[in-house]
Design a protein around this motif. Structure first.
Motif, PDB file in Angstrom:
ATOM      1  N   ASP A  80      16.789  41.603   9.826  1.00 30.18           N
ATOM      2  CA  ASP A  80      16.818  40.138   9.845  1.00 30.18           C
ATOM      3  C   ASP A  80      16.408  39.563  11.186  1.00 30.18           C
ATOM      4  N   MET A  81      16.310  40.403  12.202  1.00 34.19           N
ATOM      5  CA  MET A  81      16.001  39.925  13.549  1.00 34.19           C
ATOM      6  C   MET A  81      14.498  39.815  13.735  1.00 34.19           C
ATOM      7  N   GLU A  82      14.033  38.594  13.875  1.00 34.85           N
ATOM      8  CA  GLU A  82      12.614  38.365  14.099  1.00 34.85           C
ATOM      9  C   GLU A  82      12.366  38.149  15.592  1.00 34.85           C
ATOM     10  N   VAL A  83      11.537  38.967  16.159  1.00 36.40           N
ATOM     11  CA  VAL A  83      11.159  38.822  17.563  1.00 36.40           C
ATOM     12  C   VAL A  83       9.744  38.273  17.606  1.00 36.40           C
ATOM     13  N   ALA A  84       9.566  37.115  18.239  1.00 36.78           N
ATOM     14  CA  ALA A  84       8.237  36.518  18.304  1.00 36.78           C
ATOM     15  C   ALA A  84       7.254  37.488  18.938  1.00 36.78           C
ATOM     16  N   ASP A  85       6.084  37.597  18.360  1.00 38.88           N
ATOM     17  CA  ASP A  85       5.061  38.537  18.803  1.00 38.88           C
ATOM     18  C   ASP A  85       4.659  38.246  20.252  1.00 38.88           C
ATOM     19  N   GLY A 101      18.189  36.171  18.061  1.00 36.49           N
ATOM     20  CA  GLY A 101      18.215  36.892  16.792  1.00 36.49           C
ATOM     21  C   GLY A 101      19.308  37.941  16.751  1.00 36.49           C
ATOM     22  N   MET A 102      19.503  38.639  17.862  1.00 33.56           N
ATOM     23  CA  MET A 102      20.555  39.648  17.918  1.00 33.56           C
ATOM     24  C   MET A 102      21.935  39.004  17.805  1.00 33.56           C
ATOM     25  N   ARG A 103      22.113  37.889  18.486  1.00 33.07           N
ATOM     26  CA  ARG A 103      23.397  37.184  18.393  1.00 33.07           C
ATOM     27  C   ARG A 103      23.699  36.792  16.951  1.00 33.07           C
ATOM     28  N   GLY A 123      17.229  53.625  13.827  1.00 33.80           N
ATOM     29  CA  GLY A 123      16.594  53.421  12.534  1.00 33.80           C
ATOM     30  C   GLY A 123      15.285  52.664  12.690  1.00 33.80           C
ATOM     31  N   PRO A 124      14.467  52.596  11.653  1.00 34.58           N
ATOM     32  CA  PRO A 124      13.140  51.973  11.750  1.00 34.58           C
ATOM     33  C   PRO A 124      13.181  50.495  12.118  1.00 34.58           C
ATOM     34  N   ASN A 125      14.140  49.749  11.604  1.00 32.05           N
ATOM     35  CA  ASN A 125      14.211  48.324  11.936  1.00 32.05           C
ATOM     36  C   ASN A 125      14.612  48.112  13.390  1.00 32.05           C
ATOM     37  N   ALA A 126      15.596  48.879  13.851  1.00 28.67           N
ATOM     38  CA  ALA A 126      16.041  48.761  15.244  1.00 28.67           C
ATOM     39  C   ALA A 126      14.927  49.159  16.204  1.00 28.67           C
ATOM     40  N   LEU A 127      14.195  50.199  15.880  1.00 28.60           N
ATOM     41  CA  LEU A 127      13.107  50.641  16.750  1.00 28.60           C
ATOM     42  C   LEU A 127      11.977  49.610  16.787  1.00 28.60           C
ATOM     43  N   ARG A 128      11.719  48.971  15.654  1.00 30.28           N
ATOM     44  CA  ARG A 128      10.673  47.940  15.620  1.00 30.28           C
ATOM     45  C   ARG A 128      11.038  46.773  16.536  1.00 30.28           C
ATOM     46  N   VAL A 129      12.281  46.309  16.441  1.00 29.83           N
ATOM     47  CA  VAL A 129      12.724  45.183  17.258  1.00 29.83           C
ATOM     48  C   VAL A 129      12.721  45.569  18.738  1.00 29.83           C
ATOM     49  N   SER A 130      13.241  46.757  19.041  1.00 27.66           N
ATOM     50  CA  SER A 130      13.282  47.212  20.436  1.00 27.66           C
ATOM     51  C   SER A 130      11.880  47.350  21.014  1.00 27.66           C
ATOM     52  N   GLN A 132       9.259  45.605  20.178  1.00 25.86           N
ATOM     53  CA  GLN A 132       8.735  44.272  20.447  1.00 25.86           C
ATOM     54  C   GLN A 132       9.279  43.724  21.768  1.00 25.86           C
ATOM     55  N   LEU A 133      10.568  43.954  22.017  1.00 27.27           N
ATOM     56  CA  LEU A 133      11.148  43.493  23.276  1.00 27.27           C
ATOM     57  C   LEU A 133      10.485  44.186  24.456  1.00 27.27           C
ATOM     58  N   ARG A 134      10.284  45.490  24.352  1.00 27.99           N
ATOM     59  CA  ARG A 134       9.667  46.217  25.459  1.00 27.99           C
ATOM     60  C   ARG A 134       8.215  45.795  25.682  1.00 27.99           C
ATOM     61  N   LYS A 135       7.525  45.449  24.615  1.00 28.50           N
ATOM     62  CA  LYS A 135       6.161  44.932  24.774  1.00 28.50           C
ATOM     63  C   LYS A 135       6.189  43.606  25.543  1.00 28.50           C
ATOM     64  N   ALA A 136       7.171  42.762  25.214  1.00 32.60           N
ATOM     65  CA  ALA A 136       7.281  41.474  25.903  1.00 32.60           C
ATOM     66  C   ALA A 136       7.558  41.690  27.388  1.00 32.60           C
ATOM     67  N   LEU A 137       8.452  42.622  27.704  1.00 31.23           N
ATOM     68  CA  LEU A 137       8.797  42.876  29.102  1.00 31.23           C
ATOM     69  C   LEU A 137       7.638  43.527  29.854  1.00 31.23           C
ATOM     70  N   THR A 138       6.859  44.320  29.157  1.00 31.41           N
ATOM     71  CA  THR A 138       5.671  44.914  29.778  1.00 31.41           C
ATOM     72  C   THR A 138       4.645  43.832  30.099  1.00 31.41           C
ATOM     73  N   ARG A 139       4.460  42.891  29.173  1.00 35.53           N
ATOM     74  CA  ARG A 139       3.536  41.783  29.422  1.00 35.53           C
ATOM     75  C   ARG A 139       4.023  40.912  30.572  1.00 35.53           C
ATOM     76  N   ALA A 140       5.345  40.866  30.751  1.00 38.73           N
ATOM     77  CA  ALA A 140       5.892  40.077  31.857  1.00 38.73           C
ATOM     78  C   ALA A 140       5.511  40.681  33.202  1.00 38.73           C
ATOM     79  N   GLY A 141       5.332  42.002  33.234  1.00 38.39           N
ATOM     80  CA  GLY A 141       4.977  42.662  34.483  1.00 38.39           C
ATOM     81  C   GLY A 141       5.907  43.782  34.885  1.00 38.39           C
ATOM     82  N   PHE A 142       6.933  44.054  34.089  1.00 35.08           N
ATOM     83  CA  PHE A 142       7.826  45.171  34.397  1.00 35.08           C
ATOM     84  C   PHE A 142       7.118  46.482  34.094  1.00 35.08           C
ATOM     85  N   ARG A 143       7.444  47.498  34.874  1.00 34.36           N
ATOM     86  CA  ARG A 143       6.798  48.795  34.725  1.00 34.36           C
ATOM     87  C   ARG A 143       7.830  49.915  34.782  1.00 34.36           C
ATOM     88  N   GLY A 144       7.509  51.015  34.112  1.00 31.48           N
ATOM     89  CA  GLY A 144       8.359  52.202  34.174  1.00 31.48           C
ATOM     90  C   GLY A 144       9.784  51.928  33.736  1.00 31.48           C
TER      91      GLY A 144
END
Length: 233
Positions: A80-85, A101-103, A123-130, A132-144
């Motif tokens: 049910d947790m939708e993370v904006a692309d 969404g997590m709240r 599980g597959p849903n949790a990994l998908r959401v996680s 997406q979050l890591r992609k967002a943080l990578t785009r922000a500039g975080f590394r490693g």
């Protein structure tokens, strides 16, 4: 002696063609209904079998025990947790949708608060959401490892704010306490602290649900401000 780790997600699922009548989706849906109404203590193979009008054999075809059943149910709430692309919008907005969404997922399914930190979300849903979050943080500039640190900071905030709220909601629903009497007791306890008393009185003049949501959003965007500040230091 250590106990071997097992998970419903680390073994091959059995073929649906050979199943004894029920589908895994039916079992998970029924388990979610039991968990939402009775909590983790109210979930058992016997109750689930009765709800499905089936024997335990049908359930054990898919899960080895209650823990595996809860793993399936736990992953379902992540669906049910939708993370904006993060490819389409800013990383902050994507991370904010994750937090909100997590709240909401935890508040809709308060029993899940008891599994956080005890049951890995793999599980597959949790990994998908996680992911997406890591992609967002990578785009922000975080590394490693900083990607993981930033993700842990955000999820830690969400858990810290939401789990007590979920527990409080369960307490109200189960015990139906005298809220007016509780407010009077709190007011009496802080009578010697004028500033604290003023803040409590101000909060009580607003809708509690709105106050909790505004409080959550205030902290969420403050966390995001802090993460963004680290990118420019």
């Amino acid at each position: 002696m250590t106990k071997p780790f097992t998970s419903v997600w680390t073994r091959e699922p059995r073929s649906p063609r050979s199943s004894p009548g029920l589908s895994r989706e039916q079992i998970v849906r029924a388990a979610l209904e039991l968990l939402d109404t009775e909590g983790t203590e109210g979930l058992s193979m016997r109750k689930l079998g009765a709800k499905l009008d089936a024997g335990a054999t049908s359930i054990y075809w898919y899960v080895a025990n209650k823990d595996e059943l809860m793993e399936l149910a736990y992953d379902e709430i992540w669906a049910d947790m939708e993370v904006a692309d993060p490819e389409q919008i800013t990383w902050r907005y994507s991370a904010a949708t994750f937090g909100k969404g997590m709240r909401q997922a935890i508040l809709r399914h308060p029993w899940s608060a008891r599994l956080i930190g005890r049951m890995p979300a793999i599980g597959p849903n949790a990994l998908r959401v996680s992911d997406q979050l890591r992609k967002a943080l990578t785009r922000a500039g975080f590394r490693g490892l900083e990607i993981d640190y930033a993700a842990s900071t955000l999820t830690g905030y969400v858990f810290g704010m939401t789990i007590p709220e979920a527990v409080w909601n369960e307490y109200i629903n189960d015990r139906q306490p005298d809220l007016d009497g509780m407010r009077e007791a709190v007011a009496s306890a802080v009578a010697g602290y004028p500033e604290m008393q003023a803040r409590i009185e101000e909060m009580q003049s607003h809708d509690p649900k709105e106050v909790r949501e505004m409080s959550f959003d205030f902290g969420l965007y403050t966390v995001l401000d802090g993460l963004e500040a680290r990118l420019v230091t």
